[in-house]
Design a protein around this motif. Sequence first.
Motif, PDB file in Angstrom:
ATOM      1  N   ALA A  79       0.855  -1.191   0.000  1.00 34.10           N
ATOM      2  CA  ALA A  79       0.000   0.000   0.000  1.00 34.10           C
ATOM      3  C   ALA A  79       0.888   1.237   0.000  1.00 34.10           C
ATOM      4  N   LYS A  80       0.743   2.047  -1.038  1.00 31.05           N
ATOM      5  CA  LYS A  80       1.533   3.273  -1.115  1.00 31.05           C
ATOM      6  C   LYS A  80       1.012   4.289  -0.110  1.00 31.05           C
ATOM      7  N   VAL A  81       1.914   4.889   0.650  1.00 32.12           N
ATOM      8  CA  VAL A  81       1.550   5.864   1.681  1.00 32.12           C
ATOM      9  C   VAL A  81       1.481   7.253   1.054  1.00 32.12           C
ATOM     10  N   GLU A  82       0.368   7.911   1.254  1.00 32.76           N
ATOM     11  CA  GLU A  82       0.209   9.277   0.744  1.00 32.76           C
ATOM     12  C   GLU A  82       0.846  10.269   1.715  1.00 32.76           C
ATOM     13  N   ASN A  83       1.502  11.291   1.168  1.00 38.94           N
ATOM     14  CA  ASN A  83       2.179  12.320   1.973  1.00 38.94           C
ATOM     15  C   ASN A  83       3.054  11.696   3.064  1.00 38.94           C
ATOM     16  N   PRO A  84       3.982  10.848   2.672  1.00 39.11           N
ATOM     17  CA  PRO A  84       4.778  10.119   3.659  1.00 39.11           C
ATOM     18  C   PRO A  84       5.836  10.985   4.333  1.00 39.11           C
ATOM     19  N   PRO A  85       6.242  10.633   5.540  1.00 40.27           N
ATOM     20  CA  PRO A  85       7.324  11.346   6.220  1.00 40.27           C
ATOM     21  C   PRO A  85       8.667  10.841   5.693  1.00 40.27           C
ATOM     22  N   VAL A  86       9.212  11.514   4.682  1.00 37.26           N
ATOM     23  CA  VAL A  86      10.423  11.038   4.016  1.00 37.26           C
ATOM     24  C   VAL A  86      11.470  12.146   3.957  1.00 37.26           C
ATOM     25  N   TRP A  87      12.647  11.829   3.416  1.00 35.28           N
ATOM     26  CA  TRP A  87      13.773  12.759   3.409  1.00 35.28           C
ATOM     27  C   TRP A  87      13.826  13.633   2.159  1.00 35.28           C
ATOM     28  N   HIS A  88      12.962  13.338   1.151  1.00 36.96           N
ATOM     29  CA  HIS A  88      12.938  14.154  -0.065  1.00 36.96           C
ATOM     30  C   HIS A  88      11.609  13.934  -0.770  1.00 36.96           C
ATOM     31  N   PRO A  89      11.070  14.955  -1.430  1.00 32.33           N
ATOM     32  CA  PRO A  89       9.765  14.815  -2.090  1.00 32.33           C
ATOM     33  C   PRO A  89       9.710  13.710  -3.147  1.00 32.33           C
ATOM     34  N   ASP A  90      10.847  13.341  -3.738  1.00 32.92           N
ATOM     35  CA  ASP A  90      10.856  12.277  -4.750  1.00 32.92           C
ATOM     36  C   ASP A  90      10.625  10.892  -4.157  1.00 32.92           C
ATOM     37  N   VAL A  91      10.798  10.761  -2.855  1.00 36.35           N
ATOM     38  CA  VAL A  91      10.788   9.433  -2.223  1.00 36.35           C
ATOM     39  C   VAL A  91       9.363   8.919  -2.029  1.00 36.35           C
ATOM     40  N   GLU A  92       9.160   7.650  -2.363  1.00 31.86           N
ATOM     41  CA  GLU A  92       7.879   6.980  -2.134  1.00 31.86           C
ATOM     42  C   GLU A  92       8.027   5.999  -0.968  1.00 31.86           C
ATOM     43  N   MET A  93       6.942   5.835  -0.227  1.00 33.74           N
ATOM     44  CA  MET A  93       6.931   4.930   0.925  1.00 33.74           C
ATOM     45  C   MET A  93       5.786   3.935   0.763  1.00 33.74           C
ATOM     46  N   TYR A  94       6.058   2.666   1.054  1.00 37.82           N
ATOM     47  CA  TYR A  94       5.051   1.615   0.920  1.00 37.82           C
ATOM     48  C   TYR A  94       4.943   0.804   2.204  1.00 37.82           C
ATOM     49  N   GLU A  95       3.715   0.462   2.555  1.00 40.90           N
ATOM     50  CA  GLU A  95       3.483  -0.502   3.627  1.00 40.90           C
ATOM     51  C   GLU A  95       3.424  -1.896   3.007  1.00 40.90           C
ATOM     52  N   VAL A  96       3.810  -2.897   3.779  1.00 37.26           N
ATOM     53  CA  VAL A  96       3.776  -4.283   3.317  1.00 37.26           C
ATOM     54  C   VAL A  96       2.899  -5.088   4.271  1.00 37.26           C
ATOM     55  N   TRP A  97       1.971  -5.859   3.673  1.00 38.90           N
ATOM     56  CA  TRP A  97       1.036  -6.677   4.443  1.00 38.90           C
ATOM     57  C   TRP A  97       1.031  -8.100   3.900  1.00 38.90           C
ATOM     58  N   GLU A  98       0.717  -9.042   4.764  1.00 37.77           N
ATOM     59  CA  GLU A  98       0.498 -10.413   4.302  1.00 37.77           C
ATOM     60  C   GLU A  98      -0.791 -10.440   3.487  1.00 37.77           C
ATOM     61  N   ALA A  99      -0.719 -11.022   2.286  1.00 37.11           N
ATOM     62  CA  ALA A  99      -1.890 -11.034   1.411  1.00 37.11           C
ATOM     63  C   ALA A  99      -3.008 -11.901   1.962  1.00 37.11           C
ATOM     64  N   MET A 100      -2.654 -13.004   2.618  1.00 32.49           N
ATOM     65  CA  MET A 100      -3.663 -13.962   3.062  1.00 32.49           C
ATOM     66  C   MET A 100      -4.279 -13.601   4.408  1.00 32.49           C
ATOM     67  N   SER A 101      -3.498 -12.955   5.266  1.00 29.96           N
ATOM     68  CA  SER A 101      -3.990 -12.711   6.625  1.00 29.96           C
ATOM     69  C   SER A 101      -4.143 -11.238   6.968  1.00 29.96           C
ATOM     70  N   ASN A 102      -3.706 -10.341   6.083  1.00 31.76           N
ATOM     71  CA  ASN A 102      -3.758  -8.904   6.342  1.00 31.76           C
ATOM     72  C   ASN A 102      -2.981  -8.495   7.593  1.00 31.76           C
ATOM     73  N   GLU A 103      -1.916  -9.225   7.884  1.00 32.06           N
ATOM     74  CA  GLU A 103      -1.036  -8.845   8.988  1.00 32.06           C
ATOM     75  C   GLU A 103       0.035  -7.892   8.464  1.00 32.06           C
ATOM     76  N   PHE A 104       0.308  -6.860   9.255  1.00 30.35           N
ATOM     77  CA  PHE A 104       1.330  -5.905   8.866  1.00 30.35           C
ATOM     78  C   PHE A 104       2.698  -6.566   8.925  1.00 30.35           C
ATOM     79  N   VAL A 105       3.559  -6.296   7.910  1.00 27.08           N
ATOM     80  CA  VAL A 105       4.877  -6.941   7.826  1.00 27.08           C
ATOM     81  C   VAL A 105       6.012  -5.934   8.009  1.00 27.08           C
TER      82      VAL A 105
END
Length: 682
Positions: free
Chosen positions: A377-403
Amino acid sequence: MTAVSSTANNESARKGSVLNFDVSPSDIKKTVDRLISEAKATHDAVAAQTNPTFDNVVVPLAMRENKRGADYAVITFLQNVSTDKDVRDASTEAEERLEAFEIESQMREDLYKVVHAVYTNKDEMDKLGDEDRRLVEKMELGFQQSGLGLNSDDRSRLGEIRKQLSELGIKFSRNVNENDGRETFTREELAGLPDSFFDGRETEVVDGVEKYIVTTKYPDMVPVMQLASSERTRRRLMVTNEQRCPENVELMQEAIALRLEAARLLGYKTHAEFVLVEKMAKTPKAVMDFEHDLRGKLNELARGELKEYEEAKRADKKAAGEEYDGLFNWDFRYYANLIKERKHSVNEEEVKQYLPMKEVTRGILDIYQNMLSLRFAKVENPPVWHPDVEMYEVWEAMSNEFVGHFYLDLYPRDAKYNHAAVWPIRSGYAKEDGTHEYPVAAMVANFPKATSSAPALLTHTDAITLLHELGHVFHGICSLTKWGRFHGTQTEGDFVEAPSQMLENWGWEPSVLSQFAVHYKTGEPIPADLVKRMVAAKNEGAGLFNLRQVFFGLFDMAIHDTTDGKVDAKAAYNRLREDVSMFKNGDTDTWGMATFGHMMGGYDAGYYGYLWSQVFSADIADMYASRFLKDGVESPKTGMDYRREILRPGGSRDASVSLEKFLGRKPNNKAFLRSIGLASSE
């Protein structure tokens, strides 16, 4: 990719795992002070134990490593990516102080005494699980290699050497990051480059003539080396690149001498002997046998390729009314690309039209999601070190547990790290309350940016690089170890590249390319015929390309598997490059080793590992394909096997064990030889 639902606990975990990169120089200094203070308190308490056990000695030391990891990584990472020079300088100073402290800590005899007591306590060791036992063994070896078996004078000298080496490495890296070369050329001098190369490019007037500014950063350097028809232009830019950072020549020479001195203090003949103790290869002889055997096989391919390059350049010289004077290093990429186009009708500019950055990134991330049963899941307006940087959350597809989560910093800018690499910002580990810490990784690269007439377009090589580096990201994300020091890519150094190299193979699979290779204007998928031609051209120049890798490995051993602490690194680099790679250096004095960051960034006596691990990666990919290709390279079952046996263990067990678990047999080099167009001799 869309966001996913989560339980309240997962939501709390997700928010609590976000790191803060918005730090000032004073914040960095305070963090360093705190980390050192906390570590000293832990070390003093552990050293005072009168009845040393795994629980009261090893666990506190390992938990200290676990907990300091993210703070340490954030403040030292910023020197590579921050746009603020004061922050970069503070980050560099922080790394110097923290490295110096760690070296001092590894020299503490009182700490070694209690760790050694646990290591030699058979009853204590026998009751430990495999990963805990490995932890004690690695701590013991670490103290031994830090000189705790030496007399006090030698131990003190070794500590001084380690501090000096840390400082030299940091200075070397900073010089490379902050000193890009630049040249100016007329449009005529850049003939062969596509119009897109000039879109938005800065110019300056030189002697009344408008010229384009070309730097030695990858997005400039590579296309000029591949496409500029003017040999003089290619030569100028390469010489400029290889005359960068002259101060680094002396820094590397100092490091070579200090490494040898340290190795001798510890009872090794050479620095390579010392380093290889913890690698799969084990000995310099094994490395040299591997390099020379491969060089002999590659020469068979390379001679035929070289003849084609020579014929092409002779024809070019004749057409220009000039004498043929041989093939030089600045000719390699140009004629490799030219021959590929002529023989297979593969034009990099044509291929680029089907590799818009946005679609390639989306497609490759989708492939990893499916293959590894994850969800991003791409994070909108993430707390990053430069505007070019993208941040993503990772989850288990089967259980929806945060990874965990990862960052992508993909475009060049001033003073930024100028290659492609992944930083494991936070390792996963088992926390004291029974939960698991969530890993974080950051990929940094320098892909072409969008221009006024087109979006960011990648070469196929860029797309392969993206696949490779994301492989490192997900090695970290998917690893599940008890202790942070074994997490993810913290495996044997000559295996660490294998999982990512294996994933490069997907960039040549038509079924994979079809998922993200679409024309940036029309949206039409890449033509099947073009893919067929690309695959046919895959091994074009493989002999010469891999000989260049052999050259880097042999140079590494020439300066590190020697008893001569004054070996001339510059001379060795230039001599071996000409001898092994079959291309001449030219008569201009250059020092390409001064920007060979691997030699000062942790790959000393280890560069062979790229080709060494490629043998394993080809075997893994071959097994993967032969067992599951009928189900598609993203087969979730295969992906979970790969995730379970290769990625999850990290360095918590020997890489050879992980390999055999996945392959169901011992690895061999047959698939690798086939992959570069050589038949196995077995």
